[in-house]
Structure formats: structure tokens, C-alpha cells
Design a protein around this motif. Sequence first.
Motif, PDB file in Angstrom:
ATOM      1  N   LYS A   1     -20.508 -38.307 -50.272  1.00 37.11           N
ATOM      2  CA  LYS A   1     -20.923 -39.316 -49.310  1.00 37.11           C
ATOM      3  C   LYS A   1     -22.351 -39.010 -48.909  1.00 37.11           C
ATOM      4  O   LYS A   1     -22.662 -37.895 -48.487  1.00 37.11           O
ATOM      5  CB  LYS A   1     -20.012 -39.284 -48.085  1.00 37.11           C
ATOM      6  CG  LYS A   1     -20.342 -40.333 -47.066  1.00 37.11           C
ATOM      7  CD  LYS A   1     -19.344 -40.280 -45.925  1.00 37.11           C
ATOM      8  CE  LYS A   1     -19.696 -41.325 -44.887  1.00 37.11           C
ATOM      9  NZ  LYS A   1     -18.776 -41.271 -43.756  1.00 37.11           N
ATOM     10  N   LEU A   2     -23.218 -39.985 -49.076  1.00 34.13           N
ATOM     11  CA  LEU A   2     -24.615 -39.783 -48.734  1.00 34.13           C
ATOM     12  C   LEU A   2     -24.812 -39.979 -47.238  1.00 34.13           C
ATOM     13  O   LEU A   2     -24.263 -40.902 -46.636  1.00 34.13           O
ATOM     14  CB  LEU A   2     -25.499 -40.760 -49.509  1.00 34.13           C
ATOM     15  CG  LEU A   2     -25.480 -40.569 -51.019  1.00 34.13           C
ATOM     16  CD1 LEU A   2     -26.303 -41.641 -51.689  1.00 34.13           C
ATOM     17  CD2 LEU A   2     -25.985 -39.202 -51.395  1.00 34.13           C
ATOM     18  N   GLY A   3     -25.618 -39.120 -46.633  1.00 34.45           N
ATOM     19  CA  GLY A   3     -25.912 -39.239 -45.217  1.00 34.45           C
ATOM     20  C   GLY A   3     -26.941 -40.328 -44.950  1.00 34.45           C
ATOM     21  O   GLY A   3     -27.611 -40.826 -45.864  1.00 34.45           O
ATOM     22  N   ARG A   4     -27.091 -40.694 -43.689  1.00 33.14           N
ATOM     23  CA  ARG A   4     -28.067 -41.711 -43.302  1.00 33.14           C
ATOM     24  C   ARG A   4     -29.412 -41.044 -43.129  1.00 33.14           C
ATOM     25  O   ARG A   4     -29.603 -40.237 -42.224  1.00 33.14           O
ATOM     26  CB  ARG A   4     -27.639 -42.384 -42.016  1.00 33.14           C
ATOM     27  CG  ARG A   4     -26.382 -43.176 -42.163  1.00 33.14           C
ATOM     28  CD  ARG A   4     -26.050 -43.829 -40.856  1.00 33.14           C
ATOM     29  NE  ARG A   4     -24.785 -44.532 -40.975  1.00 33.14           N
ATOM     30  CZ  ARG A   4     -24.175 -45.129 -39.984  1.00 33.14           C
ATOM     31  NH1 ARG A   4     -24.705 -45.096 -38.772  1.00 33.14           N
ATOM     32  NH2 ARG A   4     -23.047 -45.755 -40.164  1.00 33.14           N
ATOM     33  N   ILE A   5     -30.340 -41.391 -43.971  1.00 34.24           N
ATOM     34  CA  ILE A   5     -31.681 -40.846 -43.889  1.00 34.24           C
ATOM     35  C   ILE A   5     -32.575 -41.960 -43.341  1.00 34.24           C
ATOM     36  O   ILE A   5     -32.666 -43.029 -43.951  1.00 34.24           O
ATOM     37  CB  ILE A   5     -32.179 -40.367 -45.269  1.00 34.24           C
ATOM     38  CG1 ILE A   5     -31.230 -39.281 -45.790  1.00 34.24           C
ATOM     39  CG2 ILE A   5     -33.605 -39.848 -45.166  1.00 34.24           C
ATOM     40  CD1 ILE A   5     -31.512 -38.854 -47.197  1.00 34.24           C
ATOM     41  N   PRO A   6     -33.228 -41.729 -42.225  1.00 35.87           N
ATOM     42  CA  PRO A   6     -34.048 -42.789 -41.642  1.00 35.87           C
ATOM     43  C   PRO A   6     -35.256 -43.105 -42.517  1.00 35.87           C
ATOM     44  O   PRO A   6     -35.691 -42.277 -43.318  1.00 35.87           O
ATOM     45  CB  PRO A   6     -34.465 -42.217 -40.295  1.00 35.87           C
ATOM     46  CG  PRO A   6     -34.319 -40.754 -40.424  1.00 35.87           C
ATOM     47  CD  PRO A   6     -33.238 -40.517 -41.429  1.00 35.87           C
ATOM     48  N   ASP A   7     -35.801 -44.325 -42.322  1.00 34.15           N
ATOM     49  CA  ASP A   7     -37.018 -44.706 -43.047  1.00 34.15           C
ATOM     50  C   ASP A   7     -38.115 -43.716 -42.717  1.00 34.15           C
ATOM     51  O   ASP A   7     -38.299 -43.328 -41.570  1.00 34.15           O
ATOM     52  CB  ASP A   7     -37.453 -46.115 -42.642  1.00 34.15           C
ATOM     53  CG  ASP A   7     -36.448 -47.155 -43.082  1.00 34.15           C
ATOM     54  OD1 ASP A   7     -35.708 -46.865 -44.045  1.00 34.15           O
ATOM     55  OD2 ASP A   7     -36.405 -48.235 -42.469  1.00 34.15           O
ATOM     56  N   GLY A   8     -38.830 -43.314 -43.719  1.00 27.86           N
ATOM     57  CA  GLY A   8     -39.912 -42.358 -43.511  1.00 27.86           C
ATOM     58  C   GLY A   8     -39.482 -40.924 -43.710  1.00 27.86           C
ATOM     59  O   GLY A   8     -40.269 -40.007 -43.575  1.00 27.86           O
ATOM     60  N   GLY A   9     -38.233 -40.680 -44.032  1.00 30.13           N
ATOM     61  CA  GLY A   9     -37.769 -39.335 -44.324  1.00 30.13           C
ATOM     62  C   GLY A   9     -36.873 -38.787 -43.256  1.00 30.13           C
ATOM     63  O   GLY A   9     -36.730 -39.364 -42.171  1.00 30.13           O
ATOM     64  N   GLY A  10     -36.292 -37.679 -43.541  1.00 22.45           N
ATOM     65  CA  GLY A  10     -35.338 -37.056 -42.639  1.00 22.45           C
ATOM     66  C   GLY A  10     -35.947 -35.930 -41.843  1.00 22.45           C
ATOM     67  O   GLY A  10     -37.143 -35.912 -41.552  1.00 22.45           O
ATOM     68  N   HIS A  11     -35.115 -34.945 -41.514  1.00 29.90           N
ATOM     69  CA  HIS A  11     -35.493 -33.833 -40.645  1.00 29.90           C
ATOM     70  C   HIS A  11     -36.704 -33.065 -41.173  1.00 29.90           C
ATOM     71  O   HIS A  11     -37.618 -32.760 -40.430  1.00 29.90           O
ATOM     72  CB  HIS A  11     -34.286 -32.902 -40.488  1.00 29.90           C
ATOM     73  CG  HIS A  11     -34.613 -31.592 -39.860  1.00 29.90           C
ATOM     74  ND1 HIS A  11     -34.900 -31.463 -38.519  1.00 29.90           N
ATOM     75  CD2 HIS A  11     -34.733 -30.342 -40.391  1.00 29.90           C
ATOM     76  CE1 HIS A  11     -35.173 -30.198 -38.257  1.00 29.90           C
ATOM     77  NE2 HIS A  11     -35.061 -29.496 -39.371  1.00 29.90           N
ATOM     78  N   LYS A  12     -36.720 -32.762 -42.462  1.00 28.81           N
ATOM     79  CA  LYS A  12     -37.790 -31.927 -43.008  1.00 28.81           C
ATOM     80  C   LYS A  12     -39.133 -32.627 -42.925  1.00 28.81           C
ATOM     81  O   LYS A  12     -40.147 -32.005 -42.658  1.00 28.81           O
ATOM     82  CB  LYS A  12     -37.477 -31.533 -44.447  1.00 28.81           C
ATOM     83  CG  LYS A  12     -36.354 -30.558 -44.542  1.00 28.81           C
ATOM     84  CD  LYS A  12     -36.456 -29.748 -45.790  1.00 28.81           C
ATOM     85  CE  LYS A  12     -35.276 -28.820 -45.850  1.00 28.81           C
ATOM     86  NZ  LYS A  12     -35.635 -27.451 -45.865  1.00 28.81           N
TER      87      LYS A  12
END
Length: 178
Positions: free
Chosen positions: A137-148
Motif C-alpha cells: 500500500k503506497l502512502g500519501r506523499i504530498p505534492d512537492g515531496g515528502g518528509h525528506k
Amino acid sequence: MTATGRLRLARCVVDEGWPLRRAAERFQVSHTTAARWAGRYRKHGPAGMQDRSSRPHHQPGRTPAALEERVVRLRREHRIGPVRLAARCNIAASTAHRILVRHHLPALAACDRATGEPVRRFERARPGELVHIDVKKLGRIPDGGGHKVHTYNHHRCHTALGGRPPISRVNNAPDQYT
């Protein structure tokens, strides 16, 4: 050498009368090897050129069959390992282990404690009868990238934009930072 090469070498020596050393040099083997194949050809004909098993014809030091039967019987009755079997039968533990392997008896850890039968969890009658599927299951990655991405840009965001990270709008997505 292959069986065909051995046969050709033997025929050169036996049928055509070549000297052993000349045939050995021609087929790039030692003269003792050439003599061995020529001797087998004389004795057995073309059938003697096939590979033979290196297993001994007899084993004078092998454990007697009666002792092997006793080890197997004790294992089935008492469900004990090679060390305890060896102590009861006055043989080495390695000998007891080898007897168990020879009779296809699995390790005690691979057996059911109640019945003593080997546990084979994934055996099926035909291929494809047991199918295993992994689902990711793929997580929700916000537009513009995730945490890193935000961690990497943290310093730049706080200094250049007055503390507010850049907003990327894709397909008129709502602003997540307002």
C-alpha cells in the motif's frame, strides 16, 4: 575426455596399432590414461568407454543392518536424537546421525511433537496450487515531496521565504499550508 573421444583414442591404439605415447600426445592425455582406455576397450568394447561410478563395490566397515534397524526403531519409538541414540546403541553420534539421514528420517525440530511425523507445511500436489501474493500500500506523499524533501529544504525555506515552505500547485490542488 568425452566417451566419443575415449573411443577414438582406444580405436587408434587397439584397431589401428598406434603406439600409446603417440596416441596420448595426439589426444592430449598422459600415456597412462591412454593405456587405461585402450585396456577397457579391449576388455569391454565400446561400452567400456562410458563413465563409471566411483562408489565402492563393498563397504567392509559399514554399520551392520541389524544395528541400523535398532537405531531406526529406537528413533521412531522414543523420538530421541543422534546423541542419545548413540549412547543407547554404543556407536558414535556421527554414525547414528548418518544412519538417520540414510533412512530419510528428519531432524526432531522438523517433526510434530505429538505424532512424530515430519511437518511439511507448503507441499502441494501440483505447481500453482498454492499462490502467495504480497500487496504493498503506497502512502500519501504530498505534492512537492515528502518528509525528506521538506527536511532538506527546511533551512532554505525558513530563511528565504520567512518561515513558509514553497507551495506547488498541480492540477489546481488545494493549498495544504493555508
